[in-house]
Write a protein that holds these residues in place. Structure first.
Motif, mmCIF file in Angstrom:
data_model
loop_
_atom_site.group_PDB
_atom_site.id
_atom_site.type_symbol
_atom_site.label_atom_id
_atom_site.label_comp_id
_atom_site.label_asym_id
_atom_site.label_seq_id
_atom_site.Cartn_x
_atom_site.Cartn_y
_atom_site.Cartn_z
ATOM 1 N N ASN A 1 0.861 -1.178 0.000
ATOM 2 C CA ASN A 1 0.000 0.000 0.000
ATOM 3 C C ASN A 1 0.897 1.226 0.000
ATOM 4 N N THR A 2 1.318 1.616 -1.179
ATOM 5 C CA THR A 2 2.298 2.700 -1.310
ATOM 6 C C THR A 2 1.796 3.987 -0.691
ATOM 7 N N ALA A 3 0.553 4.369 -1.007
ATOM 8 C CA ALA A 3 0.013 5.639 -0.513
ATOM 9 C C ALA A 3 -0.136 5.630 0.997
ATOM 10 N N GLY A 4 -0.616 4.537 1.554
ATOM 11 C CA GLY A 4 -0.852 4.482 2.989
ATOM 12 C C GLY A 4 0.419 4.327 3.796
ATOM 13 N N PHE A 5 1.267 3.396 3.406
ATOM 14 C CA PHE A 5 2.492 3.152 4.162
ATOM 15 C C PHE A 5 3.421 4.355 4.108
ATOM 16 N N HIS A 6 3.540 4.962 2.919
ATOM 17 C CA HIS A 6 4.460 6.089 2.755
ATOM 18 C C HIS A 6 3.751 7.435 2.880
ATOM 19 N N ALA A 7 2.673 7.507 3.638
ATOM 20 C CA ALA A 7 1.995 8.791 3.863
ATOM 21 C C ALA A 7 3.017 9.826 4.332
ATOM 22 N N ILE A 8 2.921 11.013 3.766
ATOM 23 C CA ILE A 8 3.970 12.010 3.969
ATOM 24 C C ILE A 8 4.110 12.431 5.433
ATOM 25 N N ASP A 9 3.051 12.248 6.226
ATOM 26 C CA ASP A 9 3.129 12.625 7.634
ATOM 27 C C ASP A 9 3.761 11.530 8.501
ATOM 28 N N GLY A 10 4.128 10.402 7.886
ATOM 29 C CA GLY A 10 4.771 9.328 8.623
ATOM 30 C C GLY A 10 3.819 8.432 9.393
ATOM 31 N N SER A 11 2.519 8.644 9.238
ATOM 32 C CA SER A 11 1.547 7.868 10.017
ATOM 33 C C SER A 11 1.549 6.391 9.655
ATOM 34 N N GLY A 12 1.822 6.083 8.382
ATOM 35 C CA GLY A 12 1.873 4.677 7.972
ATOM 36 C C GLY A 12 3.039 3.951 8.621
ATOM 37 N N TYR A 13 4.179 4.618 8.689
ATOM 38 C CA TYR A 13 5.353 4.018 9.326
ATOM 39 C C TYR A 13 5.078 3.769 10.817
ATOM 40 N N LYS A 14 4.452 4.757 11.467
ATOM 41 C CA LYS A 14 4.158 4.619 12.897
ATOM 42 C C LYS A 14 3.156 3.494 13.141
ATOM 43 N N PHE A 15 2.173 3.385 12.271
ATOM 44 C CA PHE A 15 1.146 2.349 12.427
ATOM 45 C C PHE A 15 1.784 0.958 12.387
ATOM 46 N N VAL A 16 2.633 0.733 11.406
ATOM 47 C CA VAL A 16 3.286 -0.574 11.285
ATOM 48 C C VAL A 16 4.207 -0.817 12.472
ATOM 49 N N THR A 17 4.933 0.199 12.893
ATOM 50 C CA THR A 17 5.834 0.056 14.034
ATOM 51 C C THR A 17 5.067 -0.294 15.302
ATOM 52 N N ASP A 18 3.937 0.377 15.528
ATOM 53 C CA ASP A 18 3.119 0.058 16.704
ATOM 54 C C ASP A 18 2.738 -1.411 16.709
ATOM 55 N N TYR A 19 2.385 -1.920 15.541
ATOM 56 C CA TYR A 19 1.974 -3.323 15.476
ATOM 57 C C TYR A 19 3.166 -4.255 15.682
ATOM 58 N N LEU A 20 4.299 -3.891 15.117
ATOM 59 C CA LEU A 20 5.493 -4.733 15.274
ATOM 60 C C LEU A 20 5.907 -4.853 16.740
ATOM 61 N N LEU A 21 5.732 -3.782 17.504
ATOM 62 C CA LEU A 21 6.079 -3.830 18.921
ATOM 63 C C LEU A 21 5.240 -4.866 19.660
ATOM 64 N N MET A 22 3.986 -5.040 19.235
ATOM 65 C CA MET A 22 3.141 -6.084 19.834
ATOM 66 C C MET A 22 3.509 -7.461 19.292
ATOM 67 N N LEU A 23 3.648 -7.559 17.985
ATOM 68 C CA LEU A 23 3.881 -8.842 17.335
ATOM 69 C C LEU A 23 5.198 -9.467 17.769
ATOM 70 N N ASP A 24 6.208 -8.635 17.973
ATOM 71 C CA ASP A 24 7.535 -9.155 18.320
ATOM 72 C C ASP A 24 7.532 -9.915 19.639
ATOM 73 N N LYS A 25 6.595 -9.586 20.505
ATOM 74 C CA LYS A 25 6.536 -10.257 21.801
ATOM 75 C C LYS A 25 6.025 -11.688 21.684
ATOM 76 N N THR A 26 5.327 -12.001 20.576
ATOM 77 C CA THR A 26 4.795 -13.353 20.407
ATOM 78 C C THR A 26 5.447 -14.100 19.258
ATOM 79 N N ASN A 27 5.683 -13.427 18.134
ATOM 80 C CA ASN A 27 6.241 -14.115 16.970
ATOM 81 C C ASN A 27 7.314 -13.260 16.298
ATOM 82 N N PRO A 28 8.546 -13.329 16.804
ATOM 83 C CA PRO A 28 9.632 -12.505 16.246
ATOM 84 C C PRO A 28 9.925 -12.786 14.775
#
Length: 867
Positions: free
Chosen positions: A784-811
């Protein structure tokens, strides 16, 4: 966090080996008991203590030659026993918790099924062991489980005994006579439907085939079994390799980190690569089932019978086996479509990896976390290196080299050097220079320059190679690569160079540059370079649009014709990005119309040629990409493409009649071409009706998904209605619902982040299901080019927030989804800064897994090398 880096140069043979293993496994959701009886022998003259690997284990007891000992030291990752005899029997009893093993490594319990995944280092989560691939042992395993809950008890090898136990339990003993590393160990316990068949080998041995699937899914299994039989016959016919056990089993499970695993005689598969019928699976799904079934079967020799000495040699088995499954798929379907598929993977993903902080050779030099070795470089570039060997040696000598490889190394754990040495033994060609591909990282760039002397009627063409510096290596040497080469004129005549350095349309490029001379030519020639992607390289060969269209008209090889159009599309999109859409003149549009009209009946070639390069592919021919500019340029070109070519495209669409569903090459090509055309037409008002009509009349998942993907380019309200109808029909089918999640994740909408947040609350979404996480979060991050690379960085933050949860169960899954963030260096500074902010959040997280730490720390430490 401090994590020790493992280096290939530090390899030392094991101080001890284990030759025979007997295991007694009593299954229990939270307290499974593992009793291991190991025959241990000291290697060499030394007095070192025995150090066994182990993680997440409760140690109950240790016995040496039948006597309990307390003389040991236990840590979070090892069990050390000093003063052991030179040869002895070791008994170790451990307890593990399968139900709460959310990492899905070792032995775990998910959806009522006990399952294992031991590659790369999962066996140490089952029992204490020398968990390394150069320790090969025979295994005898007895599983105990409740007969009603787990009527099926499976392990590697052949069943040799079974019986009833107390309190409604039963047991089965399995024996694998072939020594294997522990990463190939497997166990499964559950309640399955089973499909059975039989295969008779060339030598007349009968092999029982068994396919285990979830209850109610039996009707979707026959294609996988037929694929297995085709793979077994192909390997006998092509390489003379027969299967070596009495039974071959495949188990399909929904919760699995990988695509599949080649455990000896007991392959465990992600169900998406097993289950297929026309209603629930697309043509691409059918292809993937056949390909992955074959890949894991081919591992029986290239990986199991001959295995890796250490994990740095992973491409020894994976690159070679990917090449073998590519050969098989080309023979089963089409060489052209298969080759294009593989090249897209290289250009979209492998080139990006080469240019990132995670750049590494196909035989890496160092790593922190072994799970991070499973990369497109090791697998897909590794396969390209094997393909070059096949090209250089020819089919007969390559087969001879394979025969020699098995003759020398059957039953051994070996290195990439051993493989090259076997190939060297059958050819007079010196492979010492070629072997540099195993140790040098990065993507070579072949630059083509040419001059035409009109007076002398001479043409010179120079090919220069240069491999840019990479994150891991600053000094690069010229590589040895076969470069498919042709020279044509604007009328389609083909020319041979004066010195005939090009033989059979192949130039061996092993120097920094080579110049070819052409005499007696009446006009400038058009060099056609790297046909069929004969080496994993980029090419800089700037040609005007009329030359690219001439290549399409006259090139001998269909791949070159397709590639010429890909170059033309790339150039056109660049003009749009520069604000000069008028540079794409009427003559170019007329040439493209001619392509459609000329190839209207050639559904395979036309279907491939009408695919515009993806955003990800376009990025690999550019640097410091302005994401929004390039995305909008591609979008505008695609819109104009549909508008300018609407009439011939509509004619093609209406003239393709696929009839009742069949999975045949002709039918697959027709459906693919029709759906690619629909994808263009959907951008136009008149295309909306076609989309709805196809969706409502479809009798197969391929055309249904074709309509849904096309609908993404049209009216958003219509797209939502079609998606709702799709979900209503398929909400109880996990594999199909993954497609639904992915379609949601890749759509362009202003509220995409809140939309995905709502989807995470869907009753069918689970953070514990890797397929579902990849479908929703992975699809968003990668595509999702438009969403992930949103110019305000919100897409990057969204994925990072999820990775912080996911890493605790499935690295493992988290480390794969972080990949787009780690490739920040290819984008403009405004994107780089925001991506690095999120990587910094990850790095500062307490308790970050080794998997994520390695990728994130290397990415943030990366200093884009000057070339």
């Amino acid at each position: 966090m401090t994590i020790k880096t493992k280096r290939r140069a530090d390899y030392m043979p094991p101080a001890f080996t284990i030759s025979d293993v007997k295991m007694d496994v009593v299954l229990h959701p939270t307290a499974a008991r593992i009793t291991s009886y190991l025959t241990v022998k000291r290697l060499g003259n030394h007095h070192e203590k025995l150090i066994l690997d182990g993680e997440k284990l409760v140690l109950n007891s240790v016995k040496i030659d039948g006597k309990i000992t307390q003389d040991y030291e236990q840590t979070d990752s090892s069990l050390s026993i000093p003063n052991v005899p030179n040869s002895f029997q070791l008994e170790v009893i451990t307890t593990i918790d399968p139900e709460n093993n959310k990492a899905l490594e070792g032995l775990y319990l998910s959806s009522g099924v006990y399952c294992t995944q031991c590659e790369a280092e999962g066996f140490r989560r089952i029992t204490y062991f020398l968990d390394r691939p150069d320790v090969l042992a025979t295994y005898e395993v007895t599983l105990h489980g409740n007969k009603n809950k787990y009527p099926t008890l499976l392990a590697n090898g052949n069943p040799i005994a079974r019986g009833e136990g107390d309190n409604g339990s039963h047991w089965v003993t399995w024996q694998d006579p072939h020594p294997k590393p522990c990463y190939l160990f497997a166990m499964v316990a559950g309640d399955f439907d089973v499909l059975t068949d039989e295969y008779t080998t060339t030598s007349g041995r009968k092999v029982a085939l068994e396919l285990y699937v979830d209850k109610g899914k039996k009707a979707r299994g026959p294609f996988a079994l037929e694929s297995l039989k085709r793979a077994m016959k192909w390997d006998e016919d092509t390489y003379g390799l027969e299967y070596d056990l009495d039974i071959y089993m495949i188990v399909a499970v929904d919760f699995f980190n990988m695509g599949a695993m080649e455990n000896k005689g007991l392959n465990i598969f992600n169900s998406k690569f097993v289950l297929a019928d026309q209603n629930s699976a697309t043509d691409e799904d059918f292809f993937n089932v056949e390909s992955v079934i074959a890949h894991e079967y081919f591992h029986n020799w290239t990986g199991n019978r001959v295995t890796c000495r250490d994990w740095f040699q992973l491409s020894l088995k994976e690159g070679l086996t990917v090449f073998r499954d590519q050969q098989f798929s080309a023979d089963m379907t089409s060489p052209l479509s298969n080759r294009i598929k593989h090249v897209r993977v290289m250009r979209e993903h492998q080139f990006a990896e080469d240019a990132s902080a995670m750049s590494h050779p196909i035989r890496p030099d160092e790593v922190m976390e072994m799970n991070n070795f499973y990369t497109v470089t090791v697998y897909d570039k590794g396969a390209e290196v094997i393909r070059m060997l096949h090209t250089l040696l020819g089919k007969k000598k390559f087969r001879k080299g394979m025969d020699e490889y098995f003759r020398r190394h059957d039953g051994q754990a070996v290195t990439c050097d051993d493989f090259v040495a076997a190939m060297q033994s059958v050819t007079e060609l010196d492979l010492s220079h070629f072997a540099l591909w195993y140790s040098q990282s990065g993507t070579p760039l072949i630059t083509v320059s040419h001059q035409y002397d009109e007076t002398a009627k001479r043409m010179s063409v120079t090919l220069s190679q240069h491999t840019p510096k990479t994150a891991d290596q600053s000094v690069k040497r010229p590589l040895f690569m076969p470069v498919a080469f042709d020279c044509i004129d604007s009328k389609g005549n083909h020319y041979q160079d004066d010195e005939q350095r090009v033989k059979n349309n192949m130039l061996l490029l092993n120097e920094p540059s080579v110049t070819l001379q052409f005499s007696d030519v009446t006009s400038a020639l058009i060099p056609v370079v790297l046909g069929n992607f004969s080496a994993p390289a980029k090419v800089k060969n700037p040609l005007p649009s009329e030359d690219l269209l001439a290549i399409f008209r006259f090139a001998r090889d269909a791949f070159n014709r397709w590639d010429a159009l890909q170059q033309l599309y790339d150039w056109c999109i660049e003009q749009y990005a520069l604000g000069k859409p008028e540079a794409v003149t009427a003559s170019i549009w007329d040439g493209l119309k001619e392509v459609v009209e000329r190839e209207a009946q050639n559904h395979e070639l036309l279907g491939e040629c009408l695919v515009i390069p993806s955003f990800e592919t376009l990025c690999q021919s550019r640097s410091l990409v302005d994401v929004e500019q390039l995305r909008q340029a591609r979008r505008a070109f695609c819109q104009d493409f549909a508008q300018e070519l609407a009439t011939p495209l509509l004619t093609v669409y209406k003239n393709i009649h696929t009839g009742d569903y069949e999975y045949t090459l002709e039918a697959v090509n027709a459906r693919r071409c029709r759906n690619v055309v629909l994808n263009h037409l959907a951008r136009l008002p008149q295309g909306q009706e076609l989309v709805c009509k196809q969706f409502n009349s479809s009798d197969n998942m391929t055309d249904t998904m074709g309509a849904l993907k096309a609908a993404q380019h049209g009216d958003k309200e219509q797209f939502e209605k079609l998606l709702a109808s799709f979900e209503q029909q398929w909400r109880e089918e996990p594999l199909v619902l993954d497609k639904w999640f992915a379609l949601h994740a890749t759509q362009e909408r202003d509220d995409i982040l809140s939309h995905i947040t709502l989807l995470r609350e869907h009753p069918q979404f689970s953070i514990g299901n890797p397929n579902r996480v990849r479908a929703l979060i992975g699809s968003f991050a990668f595509y999702n080019t438009a969403g992930f690379h949103a110019i305000d960085g919100s897409g990057y933050k969204f994925v990072t927030d999820y990775l912080l949860m996911l890493d605790k169960t499935n690295p493992q899954v988290a480390a794969r989804i972080v990949t787009p963030l780690t490739q920040w260096q290819n984008y403009a500074p405004v994107y780089q800064e925001k991506m690095k902010v999120q990587l910094g959040r990850l790095l500062n997280e307490k308790g970050l897994s080794r998997d994520l730490f390695e990728k994130v720390s290397k990415s943030l430490a990366y200093d884009t090398p000057s070339q």
